[in-house]
Motif scaffolding. Sequence first.
Motif, PDB file in Angstrom:
ATOM      1  N   GLU A 264      29.915 -10.794 -28.874  1.00 53.26           N
ATOM      2  CA  GLU A 264      30.971 -10.114 -29.632  1.00 53.26           C
ATOM      3  C   GLU A 264      30.374  -9.176 -30.675  1.00 53.26           C
ATOM      4  OE1 GLU A 264      35.275 -11.057 -31.736  1.00 53.26           O
ATOM      5  OE2 GLU A 264      33.895 -12.715 -31.369  1.00 53.26           O
ATOM      6  N   ALA A 265      29.257  -9.599 -31.289  1.00 62.91           N
ATOM      7  CA  ALA A 265      28.610  -8.748 -32.284  1.00 62.91           C
ATOM      8  C   ALA A 265      28.047  -7.478 -31.657  1.00 62.91           C
ATOM      9  CB  ALA A 265      27.500  -9.525 -32.988  1.00 62.91           C
ATOM     10  N   ALA A 266      27.725  -7.547 -30.358  1.00 61.92           N
ATOM     11  CA  ALA A 266      27.203  -6.374 -29.656  1.00 61.92           C
ATOM     12  C   ALA A 266      28.309  -5.434 -29.194  1.00 61.92           C
ATOM     13  CB  ALA A 266      26.359  -6.813 -28.458  1.00 61.92           C
ATOM     14  N   GLY A 267      29.561  -5.823 -29.430  1.00 61.85           N
ATOM     15  CA  GLY A 267      30.676  -4.942 -29.104  1.00 61.85           C
ATOM     16  C   GLY A 267      31.392  -5.233 -27.812  1.00 61.85           C
ATOM     17  N   TYR A 268      31.035  -6.330 -27.127  1.00 62.38           N
ATOM     18  CA  TYR A 268      31.725  -6.659 -25.879  1.00 62.38           C
ATOM     19  C   TYR A 268      33.067  -7.318 -26.167  1.00 62.38           C
ATOM     20  CZ  TYR A 268      27.238  -5.710 -23.758  1.00 62.38           C
ATOM     21  OH  TYR A 268      26.083  -5.102 -23.371  1.00 62.38           O
ATOM     22  N   ARG A 269      34.019  -7.064 -25.309  1.00 62.73           N
ATOM     23  CA  ARG A 269      35.364  -7.616 -25.496  1.00 62.73           C
ATOM     24  C   ARG A 269      35.506  -8.902 -24.710  1.00 62.73           C
ATOM     25  NH1 ARG A 269      40.518  -7.547 -23.466  1.00 62.73           N
ATOM     26  NH2 ARG A 269      39.892  -6.479 -21.575  1.00 62.73           N
TER      27      ARG A 269
ATOM     28  N   ARG B  54      25.284  -7.630 -16.118  1.00 63.65           N
ATOM     29  CA  ARG B  54      23.895  -7.254 -16.405  1.00 63.65           C
ATOM     30  C   ARG B  54      23.730  -6.892 -17.884  1.00 63.65           C
ATOM     31  NH1 ARG B  54      23.751  -3.177 -13.366  1.00 63.65           N
ATOM     32  NH2 ARG B  54      23.649  -4.475 -11.506  1.00 63.65           N
ATOM     33  N   ALA B  55      24.716  -6.182 -18.427  1.00 66.06           N
ATOM     34  CA  ALA B  55      24.652  -5.793 -19.843  1.00 66.06           C
ATOM     35  C   ALA B  55      24.702  -7.020 -20.751  1.00 66.06           C
ATOM     36  CB  ALA B  55      25.806  -4.849 -20.170  1.00 66.06           C
ATOM     37  N   CYS B  56      25.514  -8.009 -20.392  1.00 61.36           N
ATOM     38  CA  CYS B  56      25.586  -9.245 -21.187  1.00 61.36           C
ATOM     39  C   CYS B  56      24.238  -9.961 -21.162  1.00 61.36           C
ATOM     40  CB  CYS B  56      26.678 -10.158 -20.648  1.00 61.36           C
ATOM     41  SG  CYS B  56      28.370  -9.621 -21.023  1.00 61.36           S
ATOM     42  N   ALA B  57      23.596  -9.987 -19.992  1.00 60.91           N
ATOM     43  CA  ALA B  57      22.289 -10.634 -19.886  1.00 60.91           C
ATOM     44  C   ALA B  57      21.269  -9.930 -20.767  1.00 60.91           C
ATOM     45  CB  ALA B  57      21.821 -10.630 -18.430  1.00 60.91           C
ATOM     46  N   GLU B  58      21.268  -8.612 -20.760  1.00 60.53           N
ATOM     47  CA  GLU B  58      20.322  -7.845 -21.576  1.00 60.53           C
ATOM     48  C   GLU B  58      20.584  -8.057 -23.062  1.00 60.53           C
ATOM     49  OE1 GLU B  58      20.833  -3.876 -20.201  1.00 60.53           O
ATOM     50  OE2 GLU B  58      19.701  -4.193 -18.335  1.00 60.53           O
ATOM     51  N   THR B  59      21.861  -8.129 -23.437  1.00 65.33           N
ATOM     52  CA  THR B  59      22.208  -8.368 -24.841  1.00 65.33           C
ATOM     53  C   THR B  59      21.717  -9.730 -25.307  1.00 65.33           C
ATOM     54  OG1 THR B  59      24.134  -6.916 -24.787  1.00 65.33           O
ATOM     55  CG2 THR B  59      24.137  -8.658 -26.443  1.00 65.33           C
ATOM     56  N   LEU B  60      21.923 -10.750 -24.490  1.00 68.88           N
ATOM     57  CA  LEU B  60      21.478 -12.088 -24.867  1.00 68.88           C
ATOM     58  C   LEU B  60      19.951 -12.157 -24.938  1.00 68.88           C
ATOM     59  CD1 LEU B  60      23.988 -14.271 -22.823  1.00 68.88           C
ATOM     60  CD2 LEU B  60      23.864 -14.039 -25.308  1.00 68.88           C
ATOM     61  N   GLU B  61      19.279 -11.486 -24.023  1.00 69.29           N
ATOM     62  CA  GLU B  61      17.811 -11.467 -24.085  1.00 69.29           C
ATOM     63  C   GLU B  61      17.343 -10.806 -25.382  1.00 69.29           C
ATOM     64  OE1 GLU B  61      16.698  -9.510 -20.502  1.00 69.29           O
ATOM     65  OE2 GLU B  61      16.772 -11.337 -19.283  1.00 69.29           O
ATOM     66  N   GLY B  62      18.031  -9.725 -25.777  1.00 70.64           N
ATOM     67  CA  GLY B  62      17.687  -9.059 -27.021  1.00 70.64           C
ATOM     68  C   GLY B  62      17.982  -9.905 -28.245  1.00 70.64           C
ATOM     69  N   ALA B  63      18.898 -10.870 -28.098  1.00 70.11           N
ATOM     70  CA  ALA B  63      19.267 -11.753 -29.207  1.00 70.11           C
ATOM     71  C   ALA B  63      18.452 -13.040 -29.217  1.00 70.11           C
ATOM     72  CB  ALA B  63      20.755 -12.087 -29.137  1.00 70.11           C
ATOM     73  N   GLY B  64      17.435 -13.125 -28.351  1.00 70.03           N
ATOM     74  CA  GLY B  64      16.559 -14.294 -28.379  1.00 70.03           C
ATOM     75  C   GLY B  64      16.851 -15.359 -27.336  1.00 70.03           C
TER      76      GLY B  64
ATOM     77  N   ALA C 248      17.768 -15.256 -20.066  1.00 68.67           N
ATOM     78  CA  ALA C 248      18.973 -15.064 -19.262  1.00 68.67           C
ATOM     79  C   ALA C 248      18.621 -14.581 -17.865  1.00 68.67           C
ATOM     80  CB  ALA C 248      19.902 -14.055 -19.940  1.00 68.67           C
ATOM     81  N   GLY C 249      19.304 -15.129 -16.892  1.00 66.45           N
ATOM     82  CA  GLY C 249      19.108 -14.718 -15.508  1.00 66.45           C
ATOM     83  C   GLY C 249      20.413 -14.781 -14.748  1.00 66.45           C
ATOM     84  N   GLU C 250      20.558 -13.958 -13.726  1.00 69.10           N
ATOM     85  CA  GLU C 250      21.785 -13.920 -12.932  1.00 69.10           C
ATOM     86  C   GLU C 250      21.681 -14.851 -11.733  1.00 69.10           C
ATOM     87  OE1 GLU C 250      23.632 -10.145 -12.076  1.00 69.10           O
ATOM     88  OE2 GLU C 250      22.486  -9.169 -13.668  1.00 69.10           O
TER      89      GLU C 250
END
Length: 212
Positions: free
Chosen positions: A141-146, A179-189, A192-194
């Motif tokens: 949510e902090a990354a702007g996803y709805r 894919r974007a959610c996975a990248e966001t979580l990886e950036g947040a520490g 993540a894998g699909e």
Amino acid sequence: MTRPLTAAQRRLIEAADPETGRLKGTEAQLTALVKRGLAFRHPRPPHDHFLTPAGHRAREARSEPPENEPQAHASAGGVFTARVGGEPAPPAEGPSRTREVRSAWQGMLELRRMTNPDASTNRPCAWERTHLVQAAALALEAAGYRPAGAADGDDGYQVRETPQPDAVAVYAPDAAMLRACAETLEGAGWQAGEYTEPRTRRRYVLASPRRV
């Protein structure tokens, strides 16, 4: 019903260090803020007290946090209740929600800095590891996803528990968002894998907090 903050408590919160959220006051005053989920006591000496994300929001808004905000995690530093997707009655939208989410994320980074052994902010802290769904939802949510609404077919994300004790599942309506959610979580520490659910063939992201 949550009692309003006293004038002394408001002054204490507003006088907190703007960068670290460090509080100064009597032991009784600080303990009262901890019980309300607005402050936490650092586990290492000298055991200073700091604003939690809820405390930061209270200072920013100069008002009491919403009465229906859970405070069960007060001892670890109350964390903002992010939307996990599928809530029947989502919180208010608009600029006020955006400010709350931004403040909560900044508070979480500060909690990481204060409680991770090496003061690192690039990986989840102990509180996040025991509140996986809320922590992952906050990062998204902090990354702007709805987040998804209550209706079936809604096009937002959903974060759900899994049988694994240290992982959550994230669902999204299309491959690009997943894919974007996975990248966001990886950036947040997070790691993540699909993956694909064997029975439904539905794609999802499996995410767990990174430890190093």
